[in-house]
Write an enzyme that holds these catalytic residues in place. Structure first.
Site, PDB file in Angstrom:
ATOM      1  N   GLU A 168      11.750  -2.905  45.910  1.00  0.00           N
ATOM      2  CA  GLU A 168      12.331  -2.406  44.815  1.00  0.00           C
ATOM      3  C   GLU A 168      12.891  -3.815  43.703  1.00  0.00           C
ATOM      4  OE1 GLU A 168      17.030  -2.083  44.757  1.00  0.00           O
ATOM      5  OE2 GLU A 168      17.155  -0.093  46.210  1.00  0.00           O
ATOM      6  N   TYR A 177      15.885  -9.115  43.182  1.00  0.00           N
ATOM      7  CA  TYR A 177      16.451  -8.643  41.457  1.00  0.00           C
ATOM      8  C   TYR A 177      16.311 -10.186  41.311  1.00  0.00           C
ATOM      9  CZ  TYR A 177      17.332  -3.895  41.540  1.00  0.00           C
ATOM     10  OH  TYR A 177      17.265  -2.716  42.383  1.00  0.00           O
ATOM     11  N   GLU A 224      19.486  -1.458  52.161  1.00  0.00           N
ATOM     12  CA  GLU A 224      20.015  -3.163  51.582  1.00  0.00           C
ATOM     13  C   GLU A 224      21.985  -2.904  53.101  1.00  0.00           C
ATOM     14  OE1 GLU A 224      20.784  -4.287  47.595  1.00  0.00           O
ATOM     15  OE2 GLU A 224      19.000  -4.085  47.735  1.00  0.00           O
ATOM     16  N   ASP A 255      25.373   2.228  44.591  1.00  0.00           N
ATOM     17  CA  ASP A 255      25.362   1.911  43.309  1.00  0.00           C
ATOM     18  C   ASP A 255      25.312   3.128  42.396  1.00  0.00           C
ATOM     19  OD1 ASP A 255      25.495   1.017  40.584  1.00  0.00           O
ATOM     20  OD2 ASP A 255      23.297   0.040  41.062  1.00  0.00           O
TER      21      ASP A 255
HETATM   22  C1  GCB Z   1      20.176  -2.478  44.598  1.00  0.00           C
HETATM   23  C2  GCB Z   1      19.942  -0.829  45.440  1.00  0.00           C
HETATM   24  C3  GCB Z   1      20.600   0.259  44.659  1.00  0.00           C
HETATM   25  C4  GCB Z   1      21.029  -0.806  43.196  1.00  0.00           C
HETATM   26  C5  GCB Z   1      20.150  -1.570  42.284  1.00  0.00           C
HETATM   27  C6  GCB Z   1      20.770  -2.252  41.095  1.00  0.00           C
HETATM   28  O1  GCB Z   1      19.212  -3.364  45.112  1.00  0.00           O
HETATM   29  O2  GCB Z   1      19.355  -1.112  46.181  1.00  0.00           O
HETATM   30  O3  GCB Z   1      21.212   0.992  45.007  1.00  0.00           O
HETATM   31  O4  GCB Z   1      21.041   0.251  42.222  1.00  0.00           O
HETATM   32  O5  GCB Z   1      20.350  -3.280  43.653  1.00  0.00           O
HETATM   33  O6  GCB Z   1      20.348  -2.033  40.093  1.00  0.00           O
HETATM   34  O7  GCB Z   1      21.521  -3.009  41.042  1.00  0.00           O
END
Ligand code: GCB
Length: 641
Positions: free
Chosen positions: A536, A500, A447, A203
Site C-alpha cells: 500500500e 504512507y 496490518e 478503515d
Molecule cells: C492502511 C490500511 C487501509 C486504509 C489505508 C488508509 O494502511 O491498510 O485499510 O484504508 O491505510 O487510507 O489509511
C-alpha cells in the site's frame, strides 16, 4: 440479551460446525440444475432493545409479514444505504430476510436420486438459516460461501412453495474477523438509556446484508463433492494432479476429460486421483506478460454410479490453468519467469449497493484494470466474490487472496478463540479458491499489531496451518510494523509493507519520501532477506481540487506522492522489490471521521469510477513496466482501449 452477547453465544456453536465437505461453485450441467434467488426479499431489522424479539417470537415459524411490518430488500446488496432511515444505515444487531420460492416438481418427486442444496455466496456477518421454519445451517463470517442440503425438508413438504428465512447479525466482537466491539454509553447526561455504538479499527464501512447471490441447486444423491487440482511443469509437459471426492456411495467410477477452450479433448483419466499430462501446454500467464493471458483448460469430471438399480450420473466442469509459482529470496516466479506485481488494492464497494455484487460494476472495474495496465490486485481486506475471481482467472489478473483479518489491534484479538476462528476462515478460503490459477499467494491478515508478544505464536500457527492445507502457494500478511519488531514476518514467504510517507506523518513534506522509502526497503531486506511488495502507498485527493506547488488533498499532491515513491521503486525493483500495489483503486466508504470526506479518497478513480490525475500517472507507468517485463516480443498496445 445485548447484540454482542447473543452473538457471542452463537459463535460458540459455530466452532463446532467444522466442515470437511467441498464448496464447489454451483454450475449447471447435464446432471445439475440451478435456480437463482436474487431479487426482492422481505426484510425487517429487529429494533427491540435487546435485538432478540425475532428469536423470542420465532419469526422464522411463519411468513415474516405475518408477525410485523416488512420492507422490500434487494439481494445481493448491503441494506445500509437503501432506505432514508439513518437508524438502518447505522444498525447493529439482527436483521431478518425472507424469500418464498416455488420449486420445480421434478426436484421434489425423486428423493432417492435428487439432492437440493441452498447456497449463500456470502452474508455479513453471522447467519442462521431456516427452510420452512426448520433450522438448516449457521455460518460465521462474511465474504465466504456456505450451504445446506435441504432435500429432506423440501421433499417432505406437501407443496412446492419453500420459505427461506435468514437472520443476520453484523455485530463484531474481539474474536470475530474482522474484530470490533460494542461500546455501551452509560453517561445518562449524554446518551439515552441502553445507547451503544460499534467500534472497529479498520478503515472501511461495515456494510452488512446478503452480499452475494443466493441459489438453489440440485445434484444427484451420489455426487462430486470436491475437486482439488494442482499443476506443475516438467520441461515441456504440464502435469495436472487431481483429487476428486465423492459423497453418497462408495461404489462409483470417475472419468476425467481435459479439454481445450474450444472443446477438443487433450487427455483423459479415471479414478478419484491421478495425473493428467499435457505435452506443450498452453500455460496460464498473467495479463500483459503474454499475448494469450489467462488460458484455461476445462476439466470435465463425470461420475457414474447406481441408485435403486438404475444408473446415475453427475457431471461437473472445472476451469484449470496450468502454471507454477515459486519464490526465491528476491524474486517471485510465475512459470519460471520473474513476475513484478504492478497493480492495485481494491474494495468491494460502490454507492448505494454497498458491498453487494453488481455485474456492471464488476465489468467496469476489470475494464479499468486493463486500461490501467494493472496485472494484479490484493483482495484487501477480505475475500472477493467468486464471480470476480472467475474473471481474474479468465483475464490473467494475478491475485493475492486476503482473509478478513483486518483491524486486529489489541491483545484480545490474538487469543485462542480468535485463532481457532482464523484457522477455520483460512480453511474456508482455501476450500473456495484453491483451484484458481489467478491466486498466487494467501494473505492471512492486514496490518495486525504484529509487534505484540502473542502475535508470534499466533501468526506462526496461522501460517503453518495455511501451508499445511495448501503447500503449493506462498503465504504472507501485510505489515505496517517496524521491520525489527514484527513478530509475524519470520514466518512469511514474501514481505508485504504498507507505508504512507508524507501523509500520516511529515504532512506536506514530499521531499522526505525518497529517503524514508529507501530506508524502509533496505531495513526490511537486510533483516529478513525476503522479496518485498509495497502493498500500500498513496494519498487522498478530492477530485477537481487543484493546487500548485502541491498541497495535501489536491490532485497535484496525490500525483507528486506517487512519483516520489516510483523513483525509489524503480531502483529497488532491480534488486528485491517484487511489486507495488497502489492504495486504492477507487474511493470507498468508511466510518465518519474528521480525516474522511464521505469516505477514503485515496482512489485513483472516484467511487463512480472516473479517473483522477493519479490514474494517468499510474497508467503510463504500468504499461511501461509491462513492456519491460513482458515475454511478448512486440511492444504492448497501450492504446488498444
Ligand atoms: C492502511 C490500511 C487501509 C486504509 C489505508 C488508509 O494502511 O491498510 O485499510 O484504508 O491505510 O487510507 O489509511
Amino acid at each position: 440479551m445485548a447484540p454482542c452477547c447473543s452473538l457471542a453465544l452463537l459463535l460458540l456453536c459455530s466452532q463446532a460446525l467444522a466442515h470437511s465437505k467441498g464448496m464447489l461453485y454451483p454450475r449447471e450441467s447435464a446432471s445439475r440444475e440451478l435456480k437463482e434467488l436474487n431479487g426482492i426479499w422481505s426484510f425487517r431489522a429487529d429494533f427491540s432493545q435487546q435485538r432478540n424479539e425475532g428469536f423470542v417470537q420465532q419469526w422464522f415459524r411463519q411468513p415474516l409479514r405475518q408477525n410485523g411490518p416488512v420492507i422490500d430488500m434487494p439481494v445481493p446488496a448491503s441494506f445500509n444505504e437503501l432506505t432514508q432511515d439513518p437508524a438502518l444505515r447505522n444498525y447493529v444487531g439482527w436483521v431478518w430476510y425472507e424469500k418464498e420460492v416455488l420449486l420445480p416438481r421434478s426436484w421434489l418427486l425423486n428423493a432417492l436420486r435428487t439432492r437440493v442444496v441452498l447456497r449463500v455466496g456470502s452474508a455479513h456477518y453471522y447467519s442462521i438459516v431456516w427452510v420452512n421454519g426448520v433450522n438448516v445451517t449457521e455460518h460465521e463470517g462474511g465474504h465466504l460461501p456456505f450451504e445446506a442440503d435441504i432435500s429432506k425438508i423440501v421433499q417432505a413438504s406437501s407443496g412446492a412453495l419453500c420459505r427461506i428465512t435468514i437472520a443476520l447479525n453484523n455485530t463484531l466482537t474481539p474474536h470475530t474477523l474482522p474484530p470490533g466491539s460494542i461500546q455501551f454509553m452509560s453517561d445518562s447526561s449524554k446518551y439515552p438509556k441502553g445507547y451503544f455504538v460499534q467500534k472497529t479499527k479498520f478503515d472501511f464501512f461495515n456494510y452488512a446484508g446478503i452480499h452475494r447471490p443466493v441459489v438453489l441447486y440440485t445434484t444427484p444423491t451420489v455426487y462430486i463433492d470436491d475437486i482439488n487440482v494442482t499443476t506443475t511443469l516438467k520441461e515441456n509437459v504440464g502435469v495436472v494432479r487431481y483429487q476428486v471426492s465423492v459423497v453418497g456411495d462408495i461404489n462409483y467410477s470417475l472419468l476425467l476429460t481435459l479439454r481445450e477452450k474450444e472443446g477438443d479433448v487433450v487427455t483423459t483419466g479415471h479414478g478419484p486421483s491421478g495425473e493428467l499430462k499435457v505435452v506443450k501446454p498452453k500455460l496460464w500467464w498473467p495479463y500483459l506478460m503474454h499475448e494469450n493471458p489467462g488460458y484455461l483448460y476445462y476439466l470435465e469430471v463425470k461420475l457414474l454410479a447406481e441408485v435403486g438399480g438404475e444408473p446415475l450420473e453427475d457431471v461437473y466442469t472445472l476451469p484449470v490453468g496450468i502454471r507454477t509459482v515459486y519464490v526465491t529470496s528476491s524474486q517471485f516466479l510465475i512459470n519460471g519467469k520473474p513476475f513484478y506485481f504492478h497493480g492495485v488494492n481494491k474494495h468491494e464497494d460502490a454507492d448505494i449497493r454497498g458491498k453487494g455484487l453488481d455485474w456492471p460494476l464488476i465489468v467496469k472495474d476489470f475494464n479499468l484494470l486493463r486500461w490501467l495496465g494493472a496485472n494484479s490486485f490484493r483482495t484487501s481486506h477480505y475475500p472477493y466474490a467468486e464471480e470476480i475471481m472467475d474473471l481474474c482467472d479468465a483475464y490473467g489478473i494475478v491475485v493475492i487472496d486476503e482473509c478478513p483479518a483486518v483491524g486486529m489491534k489489541y491483545e484480545a484479538n490474538f487469543g485462542n478463540k480468535s485463532l481457532a476462528h482464523h484457522l477455520v476462515v483460512m480453511e474456508e478460503l482455501i476450500r473456495r479458491d484453491k483451484n484458481r490459477p489467478s491466486v498466487v499467494m494467501w494473505s492471512v491478515a492486514n496490518e495486525p499489531a504484529s509487534e505484540l508478544p502473542p502475535a508470534a505464536q499466533y501468526f506462526k500457527t496461522v501460517i503453518t496451518h495455511t501451508k499445511a492445507i495448501d503447500p503449493t502457494r506462498p503465504v504472507t500478511f501485510v505489515s505496517n510494523a517496524n521491520y525489527a519488531k514484527d513478530r509475524g514476518a519470520p514466518y512469511v514467504d514474501v514481505i508485504c509493507v504498507n507505508s504512507y510517507f508524507s501523509w500520516y506523518h511529515d504532512q506536506g513534506h514530499l521531499e522526505v519520501i525518497q529517503l524514508q522509502l529507501k530506508t524502509q526497503f533496505e531495513k526490511w531486506y537486510d533483516h529478513h532477506k525476503k522479496p518485498i511488495i509495497q502493498s500500500e502507498y498513496g494519498a487522498d485527493s478530492i477530485p477537481g481540487l487543484h493546487y500548485d506547488p502541491p498541497l495535501m488533498f489536491s490532485e497535484e499532491y496525490h500525483t507528486a506522492v506517487l512519483k516520489e515513491y516510483h523513483s525509489i521503486l524503480d531502483k529497488k525493483r532491480k534488486e528485491y522489490v517484487i511489486g507495488e500495489l497502489i492504495w486504492n483503486f477507487a474511493d470507498f466508504m468508511t466510518d465518519q471521521a474528521t480525516t474522511r470526506v464521505l469516505g477514503n479518497k485515496k482512489g485513483i478513480f472516484t467511487r463512480q469510477r472516473q479517473p483522477k490525475a493519479a490514474a494517468f500517472i499510474l497508467r503510463d507507468r504500468y504499461w511501461k513496466l509491462a513492456n519491460e517485463s513482458s515475454c511478448v516480443h512486440s511492444t504492448l498496445k497501450y492504446n488498444n482501449f
